[in-house]
Design an enzyme around this catalytic site. Structure first.
Site, PDB file in Angstrom:
ATOM      1  N   LYS A 137      44.182   6.217   5.385  1.00 31.06           N
ATOM      2  CA  LYS A 137      43.604   7.545   5.608  1.00 31.06           C
ATOM      3  C   LYS A 137      42.137   7.592   5.186  1.00 31.06           C
ATOM      4  O   LYS A 137      41.282   8.090   5.923  1.00 31.06           O
ATOM      5  CB  LYS A 137      44.396   8.608   4.861  1.00 31.06           C
ATOM      6  CG  LYS A 137      43.834  10.021   5.048  1.00 31.06           C
ATOM      7  CD  LYS A 137      44.421  10.971   4.028  1.00 31.06           C
ATOM      8  CE  LYS A 137      43.560  12.208   3.882  1.00 31.06           C
ATOM      9  NZ  LYS A 137      43.942  13.032   2.734  1.00 31.06           N
ATOM     10  N   ASP A 155      46.749  13.439   7.257  1.00 28.91           N
ATOM     11  CA  ASP A 155      47.110  13.920   5.926  1.00 28.91           C
ATOM     12  C   ASP A 155      48.453  14.631   5.997  1.00 28.91           C
ATOM     13  O   ASP A 155      49.125  14.605   7.033  1.00 28.91           O
ATOM     14  CB  ASP A 155      46.002  14.823   5.357  1.00 28.91           C
ATOM     15  CG  ASP A 155      45.972  16.199   6.014  1.00 28.91           C
ATOM     16  OD1 ASP A 155      46.575  16.370   7.100  1.00 28.91           O
ATOM     17  OD2 ASP A 155      45.354  17.119   5.447  1.00 28.91           O
TER      18      ASP A 155
END
Length: 229
Positions: A137, A155
């Protein structure tokens, strides 16, 4: 999912959330103000497992007391860095990672993160993820924000929305969710789509007590259909 196209959902959310401000996304706001990918990387690491408000406090304090550059952080005292970023939690581990990353960048890339980001996407992502504390991420956020590479950071908000829409499944691995979103939103602005989904998750499509009746894309949503029935 066969209810709505990615473009339709993008357009609906883009109209609905026309009031989004850059300050709602720390990495993006830092990028707009500095155009410095190292600062974006630091902001993204600070944002892990905490709120934007806490991230900003840590970022500003670190900038004032130490300076956010590979040069300054590579020679910084870990206790001082940890104290600066105490607002964002996990400050000791984050401090050690920031210092270690800085030292690696100094020794290998003369402190210049562009040496990594200007490589082809897959190579750049692999190198970023070899740095301490940088996962999929974080790497995707930096690559998308600073280089506009075709990555789609995922997320908790985005994972939840993708599952509720039927684009992916809740337990799909990170890379699978990201790949499905890239395919779904193909042709759209990925950075804007990323921000729109996060905003939607924060304001309406919440984990607990989602505000489905207010949702501008509820007619596209498998979760809403199941809930209504």
């Amino acid at each position: 999912m066969d209810n709505c196209s990615g473009a339709e959902i993008f357009n609906k959310l883009n109209s609905y959330y026309s009031d989004i401000k850059p300050q709602e996304f720390v990495a993006y706001d830092v990028w707009l103000k500095t155009h410095d990918p190292f600062k974006v990387l630091v902001a993204t690491i600070l944002s892990q497992n905490t709120t934007d408000r806490s991230t900003y406090k840590s970022y500003v304090t670190l900038e004032k007391r130490v300076g956010i550059s590979a040069e300054s952080l590579s020679i910084a005292d870990s206790q001082v860095v940890s104290e600066c970023i105490r607002f964002s939690g996990l400050n000791k581990s984050k401090a050690s990672r920031l210092i270690e990353i800085s030292r690696i960048l100094i020794s290998t890339y003369n402190g210049n993160l562009w040496c990594i980001l200007n490589k082809p996407l897959d190579e750049a992502k692999k190198i970023l993820m070899s740095l301490p504390g940088v996962g999929c991420k974080t790497a995707d956020v930096v690559l998308l924000t600073c280089r506009n590479y075709l990555t789609f950071p995922v997320d908790t908000h985005i994972r939840r929305i993708a599952a509720r829409l039927g684009v992916s499944k809740e337990k799909d691995p990170y890379e699978e969710v990201s790949s499905k979103l890239k395919l779904f939103f193909k042709g759209c602005d990925f950075l804007r789509a990323h921000h729109l989904l996060i905003t939607h998750g924060r304001r309406i499509c919440k984990a607990n007590k989602p505000l489905c009746s207010m949702c501008p894309i509820n007619y596209c949503c498998e979760f809403y259909k199941r809930r209504s029935n």
